[in-house]
Design a protein around this motif. Structure first.
Motif, mmCIF file in Angstrom:
data_model
loop_
_atom_site.group_PDB
_atom_site.id
_atom_site.type_symbol
_atom_site.label_atom_id
_atom_site.label_comp_id
_atom_site.label_asym_id
_atom_site.label_seq_id
_atom_site.Cartn_x
_atom_site.Cartn_y
_atom_site.Cartn_z
ATOM 1 N N ASN A 1 2.284 2.055 -3.268
ATOM 2 C CA ASN A 1 1.313 2.712 -4.139
ATOM 3 C C ASN A 1 1.203 4.183 -3.811
ATOM 4 O O ASN A 1 1.229 5.030 -4.674
ATOM 5 N N ASP B 1 0.827 -1.201 0.000
ATOM 6 C CA ASP B 1 0.000 0.000 0.000
ATOM 7 C C ASP B 1 0.865 1.255 0.000
ATOM 8 O O ASP B 1 0.649 2.180 -0.765
ATOM 9 N N THR C 1 4.298 6.072 -5.002
ATOM 10 C CA THR C 1 4.652 6.116 -6.414
ATOM 11 C C THR C 1 3.512 6.640 -7.280
ATOM 12 O O THR C 1 3.758 7.105 -8.364
ATOM 13 N N ALA C 2 2.264 6.539 -6.775
ATOM 14 C CA ALA C 2 1.156 6.987 -7.606
ATOM 15 C C ALA C 2 1.133 8.505 -7.688
ATOM 16 O O ALA C 2 0.886 9.173 -6.707
ATOM 17 N N PRO C 3 1.415 9.059 -8.855
ATOM 18 C CA PRO C 3 1.407 10.518 -8.984
ATOM 19 C C PRO C 3 -0.013 11.019 -9.214
ATOM 20 O O PRO C 3 -0.246 11.780 -10.111
#
Lengths: 305, 269
Positions: A19, A16, A22-24
């Motif tokens: 995520n 989690d 790294t999730a832009p």
């Protein structure tokens, strides 16, 4: 319980977090996709508190065993039960040291452990292969099904006299007996697991032109894996039990033999010690398998109680 | 019946053509037979967006499954690019109502599901490209169970597109989503269609969704499944749902639906 679920917890959390970092947060999909992010932030904030529930669980899990130990101590301390029926915890500890130092406990343990490993390995291996073949082919199922079902109806230990007659009371006989006992749960659960693969997933494979081998490796086996692990864990438990019983009935070495000897010599302290050892080893085997299971099935999220 | 293009003057390239397509399911016991499709003839142009609408049981999913090559026993003919469809394959991408992502593969691995024969670097590149296309960048290593319904369906669309199929078949792709996500995903789907310039055939029971997305709406009737009405939609994109022409088309189609529904839900005492 603790080991398996704890590992799942931690892997989930790290996934989690990966995520979240790294999730832009792409603008193109609005608020909805970020729906699970607040929960992650919440998790991260609590990270330093994470040991608290873990400690609580540990306390809960050790509550009954510790209570039992205390009861045992009190019963013997005030001599409420005769020594021969219930030795003191201290004398059981002494028995352990004596078994270890003068009676070559490690040697017997090693013999038992190797026999179990051999039997379990053979039984689980054959069970997996036959289970897979049967699961994938109705022909194989029709060919082997009735015979295997017949053999299964006879309890493992009923085979013991025959196996001793054929193979002697040595290692080979016990290995075969254990392998037979492990075979069935692994075989049946592998078969069920493979047959339980959702048709919908097979269709996905067909759409992408998957051949039989790829279908097996990427869809059928992963789908069957939870079931296979049920079989393996069940089989591991049985294999340890069968070994001890087999050693009690006919052996000159091993933990089961030590139990029989302790009984004959009325060494109830040794008897207690051996029971504890057998229990702990069985527990450790299951915990180890659960760890592997949690690792391989980390994609799975079920009801966590 | 064929869908005749009225606006395009250039010779249209036909991508999919069915002639007299009939599919009969025989019930397992007894002699009961169900005609799922009867004499369905349809031509779909390359790059066209076609929706098939109809009440449940009208055979629209069966039609799509035959297109996908998942059902191979039927009467009549069906061709893709002039070749008979006789099995599934990577030239036909499929998106199901349930996303059917494999739970034991990460989102990235799921999207690369049909790319195993390519070199690793190219696999990775294409997965990235399509993650970006559907707006899931950064979720490559997430598990499907961690995605919301809309995200999972977007990943499924990426998986279907990544092997560069000739045609994308969508079986009620947005049916399981809530109303807001659905409207949003319809926009996304249109964007993807515009960008990829790919033929899309979508089965849906939502008339408005069909009108919003399609060049042609095919209405089917149930038992036996037949084409009842073909409606070309000549409205500029992106379409305005409040536009009177749009509303009129919707009303027309709903009337056809409504008559059907009336006989379905009225019962005698």
């Amino acid at each position: 319980m603790s080991t398996a679920t704890d590992t799942t917890d931690t892997t989930d959390a790290t996934d989690d977090d990966a995520n979240a970092t790294t999730a832009p947060s792409s603008p193109s999909f609005g608020g909805r996709s970020r729906r699970n992010l607040p929960r992650l932030r919440h998790l991260r904030r609590l990270r330093h508190l994470r040991n608290l529930p873990r400690l609580r669980r540990l306390a809960l899990q050790s509550l009954l065993p510790v209570a039992l130990l205390i009861a045992w101590y009190l019963l013997t301390r005030f001599a409420l039960v005769e020594r021969i029926f219930l030795p003191t915890p201290a004398s059981v500890g002494e028995a352990f040291v004596k078994l270890l130092l003068t009676d070559n406990l490690l040697n017997d343990f090693q013999i038992s452990a190797i026999t179990v490993l051999k039997g379990f390995g053979a039984g689980a291996g054959i069970g997996l292969v036959v289970g897979m073949a049967t699961g994938l082919s109705r022909t194989v199922e029709d060919l082997l099904g009735p015979l295997l079902n017949g053999i299964r109806q006879v309890p493992t230990l009923a085979w013991l006299p025959l196996i001793i007659l054929w193979m002697g009371a040595g290692d080979l006989g016990k290995t075969v007996l254990i392998a037979k006992a492990v075979f069935f749960p692994v075989f049946l659960n592998t078969l069920q697991g493979i047959r339980g693969t959702p048709r919908e997933y097979i269709e996905v494979g067909r759409i992408f032109d998957y051949g039989r081998l790829r279908l097996l490796r990427r869809i059928v086996l992963p789908s069957a894996l939870p079931g296979i692990f049920v079989g393996l864990r069940f089989g591991a438990g049985i294999s340890w039990t069968v070994l001890i019983v087999a050693e009690m009935l006919g052996a000159r070495r091993g933990l089961g033999f030590l139990i029989m000897r302790a009984q004959e010599l009325l060494h109830s302290d040794q008897l207690f010690m051996l029971i504890v050892i057998i229990g702990v080893v069985g527990f450790a085997i299951d915990a180890g398998l659960r760890r592997i299971e949690a690792r391989l099935l980390r994609w799975k999220r079920g009801f966590e109680g | 019946m064929t869908v005749t293009p009225t606006t395009m003057t250039a010779t249209p390239t036909i991508d999919v053509e069915t002639r007299g397509l009939t599919k009969i399911f025989a019930a397992r016991h007894g002699t009961a037979r169900i005609t799922a499709l009867e004499n369905v003839s349809l031509a779909i142009r390359r790059g066209e967006f076609v929706s098939i609408v109809g009440a449940s049981g009208c055979g629209k999913t069966t039609f799509l499954r035959i297109l996908a090559g998942l059902e191979t026993e039927y009467e009549g003919s069906i061709t893709l690019d002039g070749l008979r469809i006789d099995g599934p394959g990577p030239d036909k991408g499929v998106v199901f109502q349930d996303h059917r992502l494999l739970p034991w593969l990460t989102v990235g691995e799921n999207i690369g599901f049909g790319l195993l024969d390519l070199p690793k670097t190219e696999q990775r590149e294409r997965i990235r490209k399509y993650l970006r296309l559907v707006g899931l960048q950064g979720f490559e290593r997430a598990w499907p169970a961690q995605l919301s319904g809309g995200m999972a369906q977007r990943a499924a669309i990426a998986r279907a597109l990544v092997s560069k199929p000739r045609i994308l078949l969508l079986d009620e792709p947005l049916g399981a989503l809530d109303a807001l996500t659905r409207v949003y995903m319809q926009r996304e789907l249109e964007k993807i269609w515009t960008r990829e310039k790919i033929t899309m055939v979508m089965v849906t029971h939502d008339v408005e969704e069909a009108l919003y997305l399609s060049d042609t709406v095919v209405l089917m009737s149930a038992r036996p499944g037949r084409i009842k009405k073909i409606t070309p939609v000549h409205l500029a994109r992106p379409r305005d749902r409040e536009n009177p022409v749009f509303q009129n088309l919707k009303k027309e189609l709903l009337v056809e639906f409504g008559l059907r529904a009336k006989s379905l839900f009225s019962y005698e005492i």
